[in-house]
Design a protein around this motif. Structure first.
Motif, short mmCIF file in Angstrom:
data_model
loop_
_atom_site.label_atom_id
_atom_site.label_comp_id
_atom_site.label_asym_id
_atom_site.label_seq_id
_atom_site.Cartn_x
_atom_site.Cartn_y
_atom_site.Cartn_z
N PHE A 129 0.84 -1.19 0.00
CA PHE A 129 0.00 0.00 0.00
C PHE A 129 0.87 1.24 0.00
CE2 PHE A 129 -1.86 -3.42 2.49
CZ PHE A 129 -3.08 -3.60 1.88
N THR A 130 0.57 2.19 -0.85
CA THR A 130 1.25 3.48 -0.78
C THR A 130 0.20 4.57 -0.93
OG1 THR A 130 1.72 3.21 -3.12
CG2 THR A 130 3.55 2.85 -1.61
N ALA A 131 0.50 5.72 -0.34
CA ALA A 131 -0.45 6.82 -0.41
C ALA A 131 0.28 8.12 -0.67
CB ALA A 131 -1.25 6.92 0.89
N ALA A 132 -0.38 9.02 -1.33
CA ALA A 132 0.12 10.38 -1.52
C ALA A 132 -1.00 11.30 -1.08
CB ALA A 132 0.47 10.60 -2.99
N PRO A 133 -0.78 12.53 -0.68
CA PRO A 133 0.51 13.20 -0.54
C PRO A 133 1.35 12.62 0.61
CG PRO A 133 -1.25 14.55 0.32
CD PRO A 133 -1.91 13.37 -0.31
N ALA A 134 2.56 13.15 0.73
CA ALA A 134 3.54 12.57 1.64
C ALA A 134 3.11 12.64 3.10
CB ALA A 134 4.88 13.27 1.47
N ASP A 135 2.25 13.60 3.44
CA ASP A 135 1.89 13.73 4.86
C ASP A 135 0.89 12.69 5.30
OD1 ASP A 135 0.08 15.26 3.15
OD2 ASP A 135 -0.94 15.70 5.03
N VAL A 136 0.43 11.86 4.37
CA VAL A 136 -0.47 10.77 4.76
C VAL A 136 0.39 9.57 5.13
CG1 VAL A 136 -2.29 9.23 4.02
CG2 VAL A 136 -2.29 11.60 3.25
N ARG A 137 0.28 9.12 6.39
CA ARG A 137 1.05 7.95 6.81
C ARG A 137 0.11 6.77 6.99
NH1 ARG A 137 3.80 11.17 10.10
NH2 ARG A 137 2.62 10.45 11.91
N LEU A 138 0.43 5.69 6.31
CA LEU A 138 -0.42 4.50 6.41
C LEU A 138 0.02 3.63 7.56
CD1 LEU A 138 -0.66 3.54 2.64
CD2 LEU A 138 -2.36 4.73 4.01
N GLY A 139 -0.94 3.09 8.29
CA GLY A 139 -0.61 2.15 9.35
C GLY A 139 -0.55 0.73 8.80
N ASP A 140 -0.49 -0.26 9.70
CA ASP A 140 -0.47 -1.65 9.25
C ASP A 140 -1.87 -2.07 8.84
OD1 ASP A 140 2.19 -1.92 9.62
OD2 ASP A 140 2.00 -2.61 11.72
N ALA A 141 -1.95 -2.62 7.65
CA ALA A 141 -3.25 -3.05 7.15
C ALA A 141 -3.75 -4.23 7.97
CB ALA A 141 -3.14 -3.44 5.69
N ARG A 142 -5.05 -4.23 8.25
CA ARG A 142 -5.62 -5.37 8.96
C ARG A 142 -6.19 -6.34 7.92
NH1 ARG A 142 -7.01 -1.29 12.65
NH2 ARG A 142 -9.18 -1.08 12.03
N LEU A 143 -5.37 -7.37 7.67
CA LEU A 143 -5.75 -8.37 6.67
C LEU A 143 -6.39 -9.55 7.37
CD1 LEU A 143 -2.34 -8.07 4.92
CD2 LEU A 143 -4.46 -7.79 3.64
N PRO A 144 -7.54 -9.99 6.91
CA PRO A 144 -8.16 -11.15 7.56
C PRO A 144 -7.34 -12.42 7.32
CG PRO A 144 -9.37 -10.54 5.58
CD PRO A 144 -8.33 -9.49 5.78
N GLU A 145 -7.63 -13.44 8.10
CA GLU A 145 -6.97 -14.73 7.90
C GLU A 145 -7.32 -15.27 6.53
OE1 GLU A 145 -6.03 -17.42 10.78
OE2 GLU A 145 -4.97 -15.56 11.32
N GLY A 146 -6.34 -15.87 5.90
CA GLY A 146 -6.62 -16.49 4.60
C GLY A 146 -6.71 -17.99 4.74
N LYS A 147 -6.83 -18.65 3.60
CA LYS A 147 -6.82 -20.11 3.61
C LYS A 147 -5.37 -20.56 3.50
CE LYS A 147 -9.45 -23.85 1.42
NZ LYS A 147 -8.49 -24.65 0.62
N ARG A 148 -4.95 -21.48 4.39
CA ARG A 148 -3.54 -21.87 4.40
C ARG A 148 -3.25 -22.97 3.41
NH1 ARG A 148 -1.26 -19.73 9.17
NH2 ARG A 148 -2.94 -18.77 10.37
N HIS A 149 -2.10 -22.86 2.75
CA HIS A 149 -1.64 -23.90 1.82
C HIS A 149 -0.20 -24.23 2.14
CE1 HIS A 149 -4.90 -23.60 -1.09
NE2 HIS A 149 -4.87 -22.31 -0.89
N ARG A 150 0.18 -25.46 1.86
CA ARG A 150 1.60 -25.81 1.89
C ARG A 150 2.16 -25.44 0.53
NH1 ARG A 150 5.15 -26.02 5.19
NH2 ARG A 150 6.37 -27.33 3.78
N ASP A 151 3.21 -24.64 0.53
CA ASP A 151 3.86 -24.32 -0.74
C ASP A 151 5.26 -24.89 -0.68
OD1 ASP A 151 3.67 -22.04 -3.16
OD2 ASP A 151 5.69 -22.53 -2.48
N GLU A 152 5.63 -25.67 -1.69
CA GLU A 152 6.91 -26.38 -1.63
C GLU A 152 8.09 -25.42 -1.53
OE1 GLU A 152 7.35 -27.72 -6.17
OE2 GLU A 152 5.35 -27.85 -5.32
N PHE A 153 7.94 -24.23 -2.02
CA PHE A 153 9.06 -23.30 -2.02
C PHE A 153 8.98 -22.30 -0.87
CE2 PHE A 153 11.34 -19.54 -3.74
CZ PHE A 153 12.59 -20.12 -3.80
N PHE A 154 7.78 -21.77 -0.62
CA PHE A 154 7.64 -20.73 0.39
C PHE A 154 7.22 -21.27 1.75
CE2 PHE A 154 7.43 -18.13 -3.39
CZ PHE A 154 8.16 -17.02 -3.02
N GLY A 155 6.93 -22.56 1.83
CA GLY A 155 6.40 -23.07 3.09
C GLY A 155 4.92 -22.80 3.13
#
Lengths: 596, 179
Positions: free
Chosen positions: A63-89
């Protein structure tokens, strides 16, 4: 009604042909449909509607925002569906509807808008992924203070029709199904008070008057209902088809051959009404039908139904604003059921006055009488006028003038404009002679206008005027753009100025109205002098034009888009369809005042 | 009344046909690139500056003269990863006859390096940026789909564009006549 069914089948087949056979992958902005809104003064809600068979990665949002004086906090992302990925875990993915809350802070309370950019990554189950895709949104902070967001407001206001806020209509769809359908019905009712529906009244009345000698109230109502149903069907089908194809449907329907065919149908019907030839059935059949006259005939009903279908196509461009909003939504969401139903409901709303016409025609009409012939001729004349009006965008003004003059003069002769009145003439004869003389004079004016090279259909004799250079408004100085690259260059060249981009086509009636009535207004012209004016003439509708329209998610002209002084589009400030000068001035002021 | 209905049906049929034809022409036109535009776009892909895993600037020009299989991919894209072992095998098998795979990753360098080690990638890998994505769109991949594979002959002419995963049999059929 086998014929009606056949017609329906035809209408449904067209988009099927156009779709082609290859399995289609959605464009990323359709696979991951994005929307953003301000919840309050410190949080933004982002929503994604993920198409079935597609998914997004939870840890890949940026996420990015302009103008510069806007500061974004941490996005609240809901839980997703978990998968085993052979490369990323372990990875988490989202499907279906996704809602993300993004907190923010801003130092300067005066900044009216936040430009938000969200980069996301997603894939389709068929075995492809998309390169990181950027969604952008312009969020107006100022709108929080004034309650509902600006784009939602005009929808149900009395002036909603001209406002043409496509974003507002698209926003409406996020509400419940029945609410949407009901709203569109109401919207259709509002539309029915505009001149858009007027061309349908003579057609419908013509159909009813021409349908037989005995028109009961019930039969009139029934005919009107069939007609309105045909009209509504067209809107629903057109909406769904355009949604599936993303095509410039109104352009296809406004091509000279199609419109020419309509005009030819009108001329044929008009000539029948004027008694040039008889559209009646053999006597034997006629007497059989007379027996059943209280009931509907299949063939006749199909005819009325198809007249409804045809009429809807013609007035389509007139209702461009709501249509564009609905089509915009349908094409993005592919929710064709809701989109189609909404357009159907809108058309039914537009048809309510027509039902009244149908009912009253039955009520007002006596069983028979010579005056019916007069009414029939009157409608025949109106139909001829409609035919001329339809083809006029494709004809030079002098030819239009000639056609009008021919129609008016011949009508005048039929009204006995130059026959002497008998001594004991009664009121109606005198009145009709008066009308005839008016028609004769107007017709002569048009004839003179056509021969003297008049260039304004509303002022046929202006060609004769001694030219006064002061009073003739000069052409509005639009710079033409033909492609996206050219547009970018022009916008860059206009740095520091507000830019207006007008989509135009020769066949677009409301574009011409906009030019004649709105752009010529002195207040509009004064504001034009402060901006850079660009025009994209998409009459030819080539690949470049299609790309340009697609870039702005427009289905075709009319459409006006504004860019701020830094060359970014001002979201939510589009003008789609005709807008009178007063309202347009307000829009221009908003565009000119839009600064970050 | 029948006569009128039949007339109207005829007009409707004509209109539907005209609308269908108009749409067909229009949609064909909008599909974009002519063959000349496409050849130019491929040429730009060959000339574009890309960055290798060590951070040095490279261009695909240096490999001209071989049969090139240019594969756009990313480590986070599972369907992309699935076909890499096939590419490694084929590079092994046909490399000496002039075949060269080139992987253009839309990804972070550390992930790509880690992946290359783990899967023993035996052909050049470079990193694509925003301009690579733009070029990818210009060669006809408007939706920006990964994986996406271009097959070029020794002169740099485009032989095939393959959106999505590609099967071994199909890839062999494409490249063997070119070697």
């Amino acid at each position: 009604m086998p014929i009606a069914r056949f017609l329906l089948a035809l209408l449904l087949i067209v988009p099927a042909f156009a779709r082609g056979a290859e399995p289609e992958l959605l464009e990323p902005d359709k696979a991951f449909r994005f929307a953003a809104r301000l919840v309050d003064e410190r949080s933004i809600e982002l929503s994604y509607q993920i198409a079935p068979g597609y998914y997004m990665y939870r840890d890949r949002f940026r996420f990015t925002a302009a103008p510069a004086d806007v500061r974004l906090g941490d996005a609240r992302l809901p839980e997703g569906k978990r998968h085993r990925d052979e490369f990323f875990g372990e990875v988490e993915t989202y499907r279906g509807a996704l809602r993300i809350v993004l907190p923010f802070e801003r130092a300067d309370a005066g900044a009216p808008a936040i430009a938000l950019s969200v980069v996301s990554q997603g894939c389709a189950d068929v075995g492809v992924c998309y390169v990181p895709y950027e969604h952008r949104a312009e969020l107006k902070v100022a709108s929080l203070v004034s309650g509902p967001t600006r784009s939602d407001a005009p929808l149900f206001g009395g002036t909603a029709l001209a406002a043409g806020s496509d974003e507002g209509i698209a926003a409406l769809f996020r509400a419940g199904f029945w609410l949407v359908v009901a709203s569109f019905f109401g919207f259709g009712l509002l539309l029915s008070f505009t001149p858009c529906v007027l061309p349908m009244v003579p057609i419908l009345s013509g159909v009813i008057v021409g349908s037989g000698h005995r028109v009961t109230r019930t039969k009139g109502l029934l005919l009107a209902a069939i007609y309105v149903f045909g009209m509504a069907m067209t809107y629903a089908v057109a909406g769904v088809a355009a949604g599936l194809s993303g095509a410039m449907l109104s352009a296809a329907l406004q091509n000279p051959w199609v419109v020419g065919a309509f005009a030819a149908v009108f001329v044929a019907l008009a000539l029948a009404m004027l008694g040039v030839y008889d559209l009646q059935l053999p006597v034997a059949l006629q007497s059989r039908f007379a027996l059943e006259s209280s009931r509907m005939h299949g063939g006749h009903a199909a005819g009325v139904f198809s007249m409804g279908v045809l009429s809807a196509l013609i007035v389509g461009p007139c209702v461009a604003a709501p249509l564009a909003g609905a089509l915009l939504y349908i094409s993005q969401s592919r929710d064709v059921v809701l989109g189609g139903s909404a357009l159907f409901a809108m058309a039914l709303g537009m048809g309510v006055p027509l039902l009244a016409v149908g009912a009253s025609a039955g009520a007002l009409m006596p069983k028979a009488g010579p005056w019916m012939e007069t009414v029939k001729r009157g409608f025949g004349t109106l139909l001829l006028g409609m035919a001329i009006y339809l083809v006029s965008p494709f004809l030079p003004v002098s030819v239009q003038m000639f056609l009008w003059s021919a129609l008016l003069i011949v009508t005048a002769i039929y009204l006995r404009a130059i026959d002497p009145l008998p001594a004991g003439a009664h009121g109606f004869q005198r009145f009709s002679k008066g009308v005839g003389i008016l028609a004769l004079i107007a017709g002569l004016a048009y004839l003179v206008g056509a021969l003297s090279g008049g260039r304004d259909i509303l002022q046929p004799l202006s060609g004769l005027r001694v030219t006064d250079p002061g009073s003739v408004p000069s052409e509005t100085p639009f710079a033409r753009v033909a492609s996206g690259a050219e547009l970018d260059d022009r916008i860059r060249a206009a740095a520091g100025r507000t830019v207006m981009l007008d989509f135009y086509a020769d066949w677009c009636v409301s574009c011409k109205e906009m030019e004649r009535y709105t752009f010529s207004d002195e207040r509009v012209r004064a504001r034009f002098r402060e901006m850079a004016l660009l025009q994209a003439d998409v009459t030819a509708n080539n690949a470049e034009h299609a790309a340009l329209l697609k870039r702005f998610r427009l289905f075709g002209p009319p459409g006006i888009v504004f860019f701020d002084r830094e060359g970014r589009e001002i979201q939510g400030l589009r003008v789609i369809g005709f807008q009178p000068a007063e309202r347009f001035v307000a829009v221009l002021d908003q565009a000119l005042g839009f600064q970050r | 009344m029948k006569a009128r209905a039949v007339g109207i049906v005829a007009v409707m049929a004509a209109l539907s046909a005209a609308a269908g034809a108009a749409y067909h022409l229009w949609s064909r036109g909008s599909d974009g690139a002519s063959s000349r535009d496409l050849a130019e776009a491929v040429e730009r892909v060959l000339q574009a500056r890309v960055v290798d895993l060590q951070g040095a600037s490279q261009s695909l020009q240096q490999w001209r003269g071989r049969v090139l299989v240019v594969n756009y991919w990313a480590t986070w894209c599972a369907p992309c990863r699935e076909e890499i072992p096939l590419f490694v095998r084929m590079q092994e098998r046909y490399g000496e006859r002039g075949l060269l795979f080139i992987g253009i990753a839309i990804d972070q360098p550390d992930k790509v390096a880690e992946f290359a080690r783990e899967f023993r990638v035996n052909y050049p890998l470079v990193l694509g940026g925003v301009d690579s994505i733009e070029l990818l769109r210009q060669v006809g991949n408007r939706a920006g789909v990964l994986p996406y594979t271009l097959v070029l002959d020794r002169k740099g002419n485009l032989v095939s564009r393959e959106p999505g995963g590609i099967k071994e049999a199909k890839l062999e059929k494409l490249i063997l006549p070119l070697l």
